[in-house]
Design an enzyme around this catalytic site. Structure first.
Site, PDB file in Angstrom:
ATOM      1  N   GLY A 108       0.653  -1.154   0.056  1.00  0.00           N
ATOM      2  CA  GLY A 108       0.124   0.136   0.042  1.00  0.00           C
ATOM      3  C   GLY A 108       0.843   1.147  -0.031  1.00  0.00           C
ATOM      4  O   GLY A 108       1.599   1.406   0.885  1.00  0.00           O
ATOM      5  N   ALA A 143       0.799  -5.559  12.812  1.00  0.00           N
ATOM      6  CA  ALA A 143       0.398  -4.214  12.958  1.00  0.00           C
ATOM      7  C   ALA A 143       1.606  -3.513  12.313  1.00  0.00           C
ATOM      8  O   ALA A 143       2.353  -2.744  13.160  1.00  0.00           O
ATOM      9  CB  ALA A 143       0.159  -3.945  14.394  1.00  0.00           C
ATOM     10  N   ILE A 144       1.768  -3.525  11.119  1.00  0.00           N
ATOM     11  CA  ILE A 144       2.861  -2.880  10.539  1.00  0.00           C
ATOM     12  C   ILE A 144       2.509  -1.341  10.211  1.00  0.00           C
ATOM     13  O   ILE A 144       3.510  -0.408  10.347  1.00  0.00           O
ATOM     14  CB  ILE A 144       2.995  -3.306   9.018  1.00  0.00           C
ATOM     15  CG1 ILE A 144       3.096  -4.966   9.020  1.00  0.00           C
ATOM     16  CG2 ILE A 144       4.240  -2.727   8.147  1.00  0.00           C
ATOM     17  CD1 ILE A 144       4.206  -5.693   9.832  1.00  0.00           C
ATOM     18  N   ASN A 170      -7.332   1.045  -0.850  1.00  0.00           N
ATOM     19  CA  ASN A 170      -7.325   0.496   0.742  1.00  0.00           C
ATOM     20  C   ASN A 170      -8.068   1.330   1.612  1.00  0.00           C
ATOM     21  O   ASN A 170      -7.733   1.986   2.113  1.00  0.00           O
ATOM     22  CB  ASN A 170      -5.931   0.339   1.131  1.00  0.00           C
ATOM     23  CG  ASN A 170      -5.765  -0.370   2.390  1.00  0.00           C
ATOM     24  OD1 ASN A 170      -6.676  -0.647   3.120  1.00  0.00           O
ATOM     25  ND2 ASN A 170      -4.645  -0.704   2.878  1.00  0.00           N
ATOM     26  N   CYS A 212      -7.373  -1.047   6.011  1.00  0.00           N
ATOM     27  CA  CYS A 212      -6.298  -1.350   7.125  1.00  0.00           C
ATOM     28  C   CYS A 212      -6.637  -1.200   8.518  1.00  0.00           C
ATOM     29  O   CYS A 212      -7.180   0.236   8.780  1.00  0.00           O
ATOM     30  CB  CYS A 212      -4.894  -0.440   6.882  1.00  0.00           C
ATOM     31  SG  CYS A 212      -3.649  -0.940   7.838  1.00  0.00           S
ATOM     32  N   GLY A 262      -8.096 -13.995   1.849  1.00  0.00           N
ATOM     33  CA  GLY A 262      -7.934 -14.379   3.295  1.00  0.00           C
ATOM     34  C   GLY A 262      -7.851 -16.035   3.601  1.00  0.00           C
ATOM     35  O   GLY A 262      -8.531 -16.722   3.217  1.00  0.00           O
TER      36      GLY A 262
END
Lengths: 311, 270
Positions: free
Chosen positions: A52, A76-77, A133, A136, A249
């Site tokens: 992204g 949790a980037i 996106n 997120c 997923g």
């Protein structure tokens, strides 16, 4: 002389977007496309969705950023990325040397940033589609804040739509009561395609240190654990809107991918499985081909959406 | 830098100290491309549980016969599965990965190795690398463990002309206390190293960093973090740039341990 066996057709068409096969790699799991190129022939992929991008580079969240759970990975980037200019000038030219559709995932803090990104990328040669996106879970503003409110979804998607003629994919979050409503909003605002799902909101804590296991406290769960959730969300979307859907997923092998195609997804994206076995996506393409052959099918499109509901 | 994925044959897998195992693997492509300080990602079995690969640094590289060794501590599901494997079994391995150790700068003669716990692993290969060099480095190893039973192959360093200082948290062997206590005392009382290499748990590395800053030392630190991909795409193993910043400097942003590391240069660039 033996008669040459007719090739199984794997080409799929998602509105304005045509792909050589239905297997793409998901944003955030394949970098900017070339990191795995010494291990797999990336030209075989149906498409690469790059990490992204935001207008400015983003540093991301404080570590720790990962927790492994049963069958899953919480991350949790925080959308760390090089920024759109660096991508366009440095990363994209190298990626375009490979013949593979490039899909750019975009992320903004504001509606204006989304439209600005769309404007910038609209003029760039070689991009096959944009993926918006709005899902997120790991950033404070933007992202999921937009993706959980149909009015906000409409604002973001229509602002992007007004600024690009590129095929538009909107990536939805599963962290809503009715994902069908979100899909409708995106379609009304002009998205060509829906992709789903992004990660499922999740948390992990350490009973000894009594601290959260992630620097961001909460994160998003991916991997095999979320596959049944994803499948059901994709099913909900397919029952709510007419546009093509990309299933994402926990897909880890060709059977998983075929499940999404069976319920009606026109293509899939492979995410976490890339980390475990970088050849997963290429093997899934071959696995789908073999499955179709052994079931006497000549075209993947004959299988897509062929779920039998009456017993 | 090419990455290989190999089905590596296990040649041996044995316990070498309390909770510590050594595994030798036949993986010719990885072994011939690797250098000390780099690592590989191990898939401990062909199933999705545990889900992720596990990173291990090479302890020794035997390029000639296409093998390498790792040392690992049994701490969780992945390493428990590994410790039950036998010679003849195969493991799916991705490597070599990351930036390994570099040689010290030209002026350096007195070299200190700082190893905490299983952080001893990459020092075997580093010692091989330094001993192949024409310069006869004076090497001092500070090696700390929770208890004497957990110490691995100290004799290797003694046989290779290193001065070995052992430290244990419980005092069962050598200096009673943390390795960083021993390092700070030795550094104050006698000499200062020209260069250092360190590897160990994060709290140890934090103190090593403070010690290096206080004494204006140069060196290289091999960092350990949780990883998902090992190749730089997931951005999960990042460490704050500020960790390595000099006194009074504030740096924003992060470095990937798997790509910019795992070995980071401290002080002036060499």
């Amino acid at each position: 002389m033996t008669a040459k066996k007719a090739e199984v057709n794997l080409k799929v068409t998602l509105g304005p977007l045509s792909l050589p096969n239905p297997v793409m790699v998901a944003s955030g799991t394949f970098g900017y496309g070339l990191e795995y190129s010494s291990l797999i022939n990336i030209s075989k992929l149906g498409g690469i969705v790059v990490k992204g991008l935001s207008i400015e580079p983003r540093p991301g969240n404080p570590p720790p950023r990962l927790v492994e759970t049963h069958g899953g990975l919480i991350n949790a980037i925080g959308l760390e990325n090089v920024g759109v200019d660096n991508f366009v000038n440095q990363k994209l030219p190298l990626l375009l040397k490979h013949e593979v559709p490039v899909i750019v995932n975009i992320f903004g803090n504001t509606v204006e940033e989304y439209s600005e990104l769309a404007k910038i990328l609209d003029g760039v040669t070689g991009i096959s589609a944009l993926e918006i996106n709005i899902s997120c879970p790991n950033v404070k503003s933007g992202g999921i804040v937009f993706g959980t409110d149909p009015k906000q979804i409409q604002k973001v998607v229509s602002s992007v739509r007004e600024n690009t003629g590129l095929p538009l994919i909107t990536k939805l979050t599963p962290n809503v009561t009715d994902i069908g409503e979100m899909a409708k909003a995106a379609v009304e605002a002009g998205t060509d395609i829906i992709s789903a799902i992004n990660t499922v909101s999740a948390m992990a804590v350490d009973i000894n240190s009594r601290k959260p296991k992630l620097g961001n406290i909460v994160g998003g769960l991916s991997g095999p654990a979320i596959k049944p959730i994803a499948l059901k969300k994709v099913w909900n979307i397919l029952n709510s809107v007419e546009v093509p859907v990309i299933g994402i997923g926990g897909i880890s092998n060709h059977e998983d991918a075929l499940e999404f195609l069976l319920v009606g997804a026109r293509a899939v994206q492979i995410g976490t499985a890339n980390f475990i076995h970088p050849k997963t996506s290429v093997e899934i393409i071959e696995g789908i081909r073999s499955f179709l052959e052994s079931n006497g099918l000549k075209d993947v499109n004959e299988f897509i959406g062929s779920l039998k509901l009456d017993s | 830098m090419p990455i290989f994925q190999e089905k590596a044959r296990i040649l041996k897998n044995q316990r070498v100290a309390q909770g510590v195992w050594e595994m030798r693997l036949q993986a010719p492509q990885i072994a011939s491309a690797a250098y000390p300080g780099q690592f590989a990602m191990f898939r401990v079995r062909d199933e999705l549980s545990p889900l992720l690969r596990r990173p291990f640094s090479f302890s020794r590289l035997n390029t000639a016969d296409g093998t390498f060794d790792i040392l690992y501590k049994v701490v969780g599901q992945g390493t428990r599965i590994m410790s039950a494997l036998s010679a003849g079994d195969y493991l799916d391995i991705l490597g070599p990965l990351g930036r390994g150790f570099r040689l010290p700068p030209k002026h350096a003669r007195e070299i200190w190795f700082l190893a905490g716990g299983i952080g001893i692993a990459p020092f075997f290969g580093l010692l091989d690398m330094l001993r192949q060099h024409e310069i006869g480095f004076n090497i001092t190893l500070f090696y700390g463990a929770a208890t004497g039973e957990e110490l691995v192959r100290c004799e290797f360093f003694e046989q290779n002309n290193c001065t070995v200082n052992i430290c244990t948290d419980d005092g069962t062997c050598g200096f009673h206390g943390f390795i960083t206590d021993s390092v700070e005392r030795t550094c104050t009382l006698t000499s200062v190293p020209d260069y250092f290499y360190s590897c160990g748990p994060h709290p140890m590395q934090q103190r090593v960093m403070e010690w290096a800053k206080c004494n204006n030392l140069q060196g290289q630190m091999s960092m350990e973090t949780m990883m998902a991909c090992g190749v730089g795409v997931c951005l999960g193993c990042s460490i704050s740039k500020n960790f390595f910043a000099g006194e009074q400097k504030i740096e924003t942003g992060y470095l990937r341990v798997c790509r910019e590391g795992p070995v980071f240069t401290i002080g002036d660039r060499t």
